[in-house]
Design a protein around this motif. Structure first.
Motif, mmCIF file in Angstrom:
data_model
loop_
_atom_site.group_PDB
_atom_site.id
_atom_site.type_symbol
_atom_site.label_atom_id
_atom_site.label_comp_id
_atom_site.label_asym_id
_atom_site.label_seq_id
_atom_site.Cartn_x
_atom_site.Cartn_y
_atom_site.Cartn_z
ATOM 1 N N ILE A 77 10.743 6.791 5.924
ATOM 2 C CA ILE A 77 9.491 6.042 5.722
ATOM 3 C C ILE A 77 8.328 6.772 6.383
ATOM 4 C CG2 ILE A 77 8.270 3.896 6.258
ATOM 5 C CD1 ILE A 77 11.145 2.556 6.116
ATOM 6 N N SER A 78 8.542 7.283 7.589
ATOM 7 C CA SER A 78 7.477 8.015 8.290
ATOM 8 C C SER A 78 7.063 9.259 7.505
ATOM 9 C CB SER A 78 7.935 8.413 9.692
ATOM 10 O OG SER A 78 8.134 7.272 10.499
ATOM 11 N N GLU A 79 8.055 9.963 6.949
ATOM 12 C CA GLU A 79 7.752 11.136 6.120
ATOM 13 C C GLU A 79 6.911 10.738 4.906
ATOM 14 O OE1 GLU A 79 11.213 13.275 4.904
ATOM 15 O OE2 GLU A 79 11.827 13.782 6.956
ATOM 16 N N MET A 80 7.323 9.641 4.234
ATOM 17 C CA MET A 80 6.581 9.187 3.056
ATOM 18 C C MET A 80 5.153 8.770 3.438
ATOM 19 S SD MET A 80 7.473 6.134 0.346
ATOM 20 C CE MET A 80 9.040 6.839 -0.150
ATOM 21 N N ALA A 114 0.830 -1.206 0.000
ATOM 22 C CA ALA A 114 0.000 0.000 0.000
ATOM 23 C C ALA A 114 0.867 1.259 0.000
ATOM 24 C CB ALA A 114 -0.933 -0.009 1.212
ATOM 25 N N LEU A 115 1.986 1.225 0.727
ATOM 26 C CA LEU A 115 2.912 2.360 0.681
ATOM 27 C C LEU A 115 3.458 2.544 -0.732
ATOM 28 C CD1 LEU A 115 4.456 4.536 2.388
ATOM 29 C CD2 LEU A 115 6.322 2.851 2.533
ATOM 30 N N LEU A 116 3.838 1.438 -1.370
ATOM 31 C CA LEU A 116 4.350 1.499 -2.739
ATOM 32 C C LEU A 116 3.285 2.023 -3.696
ATOM 33 C CD1 LEU A 116 6.503 0.869 -4.898
ATOM 34 C CD2 LEU A 116 5.602 -1.481 -4.952
ATOM 35 N N GLU A 117 2.066 1.509 -3.595
ATOM 36 C CA GLU A 117 1.013 1.954 -4.512
ATOM 37 C C GLU A 117 0.693 3.434 -4.322
ATOM 38 O OE1 GLU A 117 -3.487 1.064 -6.134
ATOM 39 O OE2 GLU A 117 -2.823 -0.026 -4.350
ATOM 40 N N ALA A 118 0.575 3.861 -3.074
ATOM 41 C CA ALA A 118 0.256 5.271 -2.825
ATOM 42 C C ALA A 118 1.365 6.178 -3.353
ATOM 43 C CB ALA A 118 0.037 5.498 -1.334
ATOM 44 N N ARG A 119 2.602 5.766 -3.172
ATOM 45 C CA ARG A 119 3.718 6.547 -3.705
ATOM 46 C C ARG A 119 3.671 6.564 -5.244
ATOM 47 N NH1 ARG A 119 6.823 10.882 -3.819
ATOM 48 N NH2 ARG A 119 9.063 10.500 -3.999
ATOM 49 N N LEU A 120 3.356 5.445 -5.865
ATOM 50 C CA LEU A 120 3.264 5.396 -7.325
ATOM 51 C C LEU A 120 2.122 6.270 -7.844
ATOM 52 C CD1 LEU A 120 4.013 1.617 -7.984
ATOM 53 C CD2 LEU A 120 5.441 3.562 -8.652
ATOM 54 N N PHE A 159 -5.318 -0.637 4.838
ATOM 55 C CA PHE A 159 -4.238 -1.588 4.551
ATOM 56 C C PHE A 159 -2.863 -0.941 4.690
ATOM 57 C CE2 PHE A 159 -7.841 -3.746 2.666
ATOM 58 C CZ PHE A 159 -7.609 -5.058 3.041
ATOM 59 N N LEU A 160 -2.802 0.380 4.593
ATOM 60 C CA LEU A 160 -1.539 1.092 4.794
ATOM 61 C C LEU A 160 -1.220 1.248 6.278
ATOM 62 C CD1 LEU A 160 0.869 2.799 3.797
ATOM 63 C CD2 LEU A 160 -0.694 4.764 3.656
ATOM 64 N N SER A 161 -2.228 1.425 7.109
ATOM 65 C CA SER A 161 -1.988 1.791 8.517
ATOM 66 C C SER A 161 -1.163 0.765 9.312
ATOM 67 C CB SER A 161 -3.322 2.071 9.226
ATOM 68 O OG SER A 161 -4.187 0.977 9.131
ATOM 69 N N PRO A 162 -1.207 -0.561 9.017
ATOM 70 C CA PRO A 162 -0.347 -1.480 9.781
ATOM 71 C C PRO A 162 1.149 -1.240 9.602
ATOM 72 C CG PRO A 162 -2.136 -2.696 8.731
ATOM 73 C CD PRO A 162 -2.167 -1.305 8.160
ATOM 74 N N LEU A 163 1.524 -0.376 8.667
ATOM 75 C CA LEU A 163 2.929 -0.012 8.522
ATOM 76 C C LEU A 163 3.476 0.575 9.819
ATOM 77 C CD1 LEU A 163 4.633 -0.104 5.782
ATOM 78 C CD2 LEU A 163 4.596 2.373 5.939
ATOM 79 N N GLN A 164 2.607 1.270 10.558
ATOM 80 C CA GLN A 164 3.039 1.877 11.819
ATOM 81 C C GLN A 164 3.487 0.815 12.822
ATOM 82 O OE1 GLN A 164 3.624 4.870 11.911
ATOM 83 N NE2 GLN A 164 2.039 6.212 11.116
ATOM 84 N N LYS A 165 2.877 -0.354 12.740
ATOM 85 C CA LYS A 165 3.276 -1.444 13.639
ATOM 86 C C LYS A 165 4.687 -1.920 13.314
ATOM 87 C CE LYS A 165 1.870 -5.998 15.311
ATOM 88 N NZ LYS A 165 0.996 -7.168 15.122
ATOM 89 N N TRP A 172 -0.562 9.350 2.912
ATOM 90 C CA TRP A 172 -1.708 8.831 3.657
ATOM 91 C C TRP A 172 -3.034 9.269 3.040
ATOM 92 C CZ3 TRP A 172 -3.857 5.384 6.502
ATOM 93 C CH2 TRP A 172 -5.074 5.654 7.138
ATOM 94 N N ALA A 173 -3.137 10.550 2.683
ATOM 95 C CA ALA A 173 -4.400 11.064 2.129
ATOM 96 C C ALA A 173 -4.744 10.368 0.819
ATOM 97 C CB ALA A 173 -4.312 12.573 1.913
ATOM 98 N N ILE A 174 -3.729 10.030 0.027
ATOM 99 C CA ILE A 174 -3.974 9.322 -1.248
ATOM 100 C C ILE A 174 -4.562 7.945 -0.970
ATOM 101 C CG2 ILE A 174 -2.844 8.291 -3.267
ATOM 102 C CD1 ILE A 174 -0.808 10.594 -3.128
ATOM 103 N N ALA A 175 -3.944 7.208 -0.043
ATOM 104 C CA ALA A 175 -4.436 5.864 0.276
ATOM 105 C C ALA A 175 -5.849 5.923 0.850
ATOM 106 C CB ALA A 175 -3.490 5.187 1.265
ATOM 107 N N LYS A 176 -6.092 6.888 1.720
ATOM 108 C CA LYS A 176 -7.430 7.008 2.324
ATOM 109 C C LYS A 176 -8.473 7.352 1.266
ATOM 110 C CE LYS A 176 -9.869 9.281 6.115
ATOM 111 N NZ LYS A 176 -9.813 10.355 7.135
ATOM 112 N N GLN A 177 -8.139 8.285 0.400
ATOM 113 C CA GLN A 177 -9.072 8.715 -0.640
ATOM 114 C C GLN A 177 -9.392 7.570 -1.602
ATOM 115 O OE1 GLN A 177 -7.413 11.731 -3.136
ATOM 116 N NE2 GLN A 177 -9.270 12.054 -4.332
ATOM 117 N N ARG A 178 -8.397 6.730 -1.885
ATOM 118 C CA ARG A 178 -8.606 5.627 -2.840
ATOM 119 C C ARG A 178 -9.157 4.371 -2.179
ATOM 120 N NH1 ARG A 178 -5.581 7.632 -7.246
ATOM 121 N NH2 ARG A 178 -5.679 9.867 -6.864
#
Length: 379
Positions: free
Chosen positions: A305-308, A242-248, A324-330, A313-319
């Motif tokens: 990674i935290s900066e990215m 999800a981090l990769l997709e949102a960045r793409l 699925f992105l939020s478990p990255l914090q764990k 985050w707004a892109i992933a939430k909007q889409r």
């Protein structure tokens, strides 16, 4: 818009005691959907591309359930987490297909440095010039994805000093891969490598990220991120994806994001910088000191990674895939698999005990996710 996503998953087979055993010739002969690697001790499966993260979760779990059932039928065998021959066996190559000349070349050239398990994340991008730009950016940021996924701190029963021993020793081939300025540039370079023999075939491009498609290098339709160690927990893998997709998506929507125009470094300097970052991430993963591709400033991998994460985050939430992105914090909070294993190792658990516990935990996690999230789809 969301993008098509799919995975190539390589996993080791072996005993519950952590001994890795070569079974891929039997698996490939008896089960649909599994492919052999040059060494028989790991086996690969590929998920169907999907836009939907729920579908991908079950597509990751379903083949493993089939494979585990088959392994139980063969004997007391299981799936073994990690991306290297953690406890033993790196002194020999166990060929899965002795008659394959390409496998001859791989064994003779690289030895067991390539006998690793990993996950390749494929994300669809149909426009070849946008794809090339995306590859340029993600090549610069690939060390961050390695940092999140590291799971190979042991080799032959010993802690190696790496968090990703796999990427620390993996023979990136050819030894110099430039930043491709265009699709035409990529085509010309691949053709030149094939003539020179530095690539044996179009698949023989083993870099952290590469453009992929049905007729490489001419027909390309996806970015393939190849740097990640095996991530056995599907929720963690989907968070990284999800981090990769949102960045793409951010890159696709903003044509100004490009190392060739946004960096103070030359293209050659960028290749050197990211190679150094990859080496640092292989050694220290989330705690690695990296240099940012834009201006060379020093930054911890976890902070980058935290900066990215905050940036996309707004892109992933909007889409619709923010959950699925939020478990990255764990992962950032608790560490990746390698860091968790090394924490146990530091308080007296030997590598054998760490791996055998991880074998049990991996299977329990699969059962938990199947029961909670995939029971109807996996029925």
């Amino acid at each position: 818009m969301v993008l098509l996503k799919g995975f190539e998953i390589e996993m080791y087979t072996g005993t519950p005691q952590g001994e890795i055993v070569g079974l891929s010739d039997k698996i490939v002969a008896d089960l649909d959907g599994f492919m052999r690697e040059p060494d028989s001790r790991n086996v690969e499966y590929i998920t169907e591309p999907s836009h939907n993260y729920e579908n991908l979760l079950c597509a990751l779990l379903r083949p493993r359930r089939v494979l585990r059932n088959y392994l139980n039928h063969l004997g007391d065998y299981t799936l073994i987490p990690g991306s290297t021959l953690s406890l033993s066996g790196s002194d020999r190559f166990l060929r899965s297909d002795p008659a394959n000349p390409y496998h001859d070349y791989i064994e003779n050239t690289y030895g067991t440095k390539v006998v690793t398990a990993s996950v390749h994340i494929n994300v669809g991008i149909s426009d070849p010039e946008v794809l090339m730009r995306a590859c340029r950016v993600i090549r610069m940021e690939a060390p961050l994805f390695l940092a999140l996924s590291a799971s190979s701190p042991f080799l032959d029963g010993k802690a190696t000093g790496y968090h990703s021993t796999r990427w620390g020793v993996f023979p990136q081939t050819p030894s110099h891969v430039p930043l491709f300025a265009s699709h035409a540039d990529h085509i010309q370079w691949v053709e030149d490598q094939l003539v020179a023999g530095t690539m044996q075939n179009v698949r023989h491009l083993w870099a952290s990220v590469r453009p992929n498609g049905d007729r490489r290098p001419y027909d390309l339709n996806r970015l393939e991120l190849r740097i990640c160690d095996l991530v056995t927990d599907p929720i963690a893998l989907l968070a990284i994806t999800a981090l990769l997709e949102a960045r793409l998506l951010q890159i696709i929507e903003n044509p100004s994001i490009d190392p060739l125009t946004q960096s103070t470094f030359s293209p050659q300097e960028l290749v050197t910088l990211t190679a150094e970052n990859e080496a640092a991430a292989a050694a220290g993963s989330l705690d690695a000191h990296l240099r940012h591709w834009q201006d060379g400033r020093s930054i911890l991998a976890r902070d980058w990674i935290s900066e990215m994460y905050q940036d996309v985050w707004a892109i992933a939430k909007q889409r619709g895939f923010g959950c699925f992105l939020s478990p990255l914090q764990k992962i950032l909070g608790e560490g990746n698999e390698a860091q968790q294993w090394l924490q146990l190792h530091a308080v007296g658990f030997d590598s054998h005990r760490v791996i055998t516990q991880a074998i049990v935990a991996t299977q329990e996690r699969e059962i938990e996710l199947e029961d909670k999230l995939c029971s109807s789809l996996l029925a």
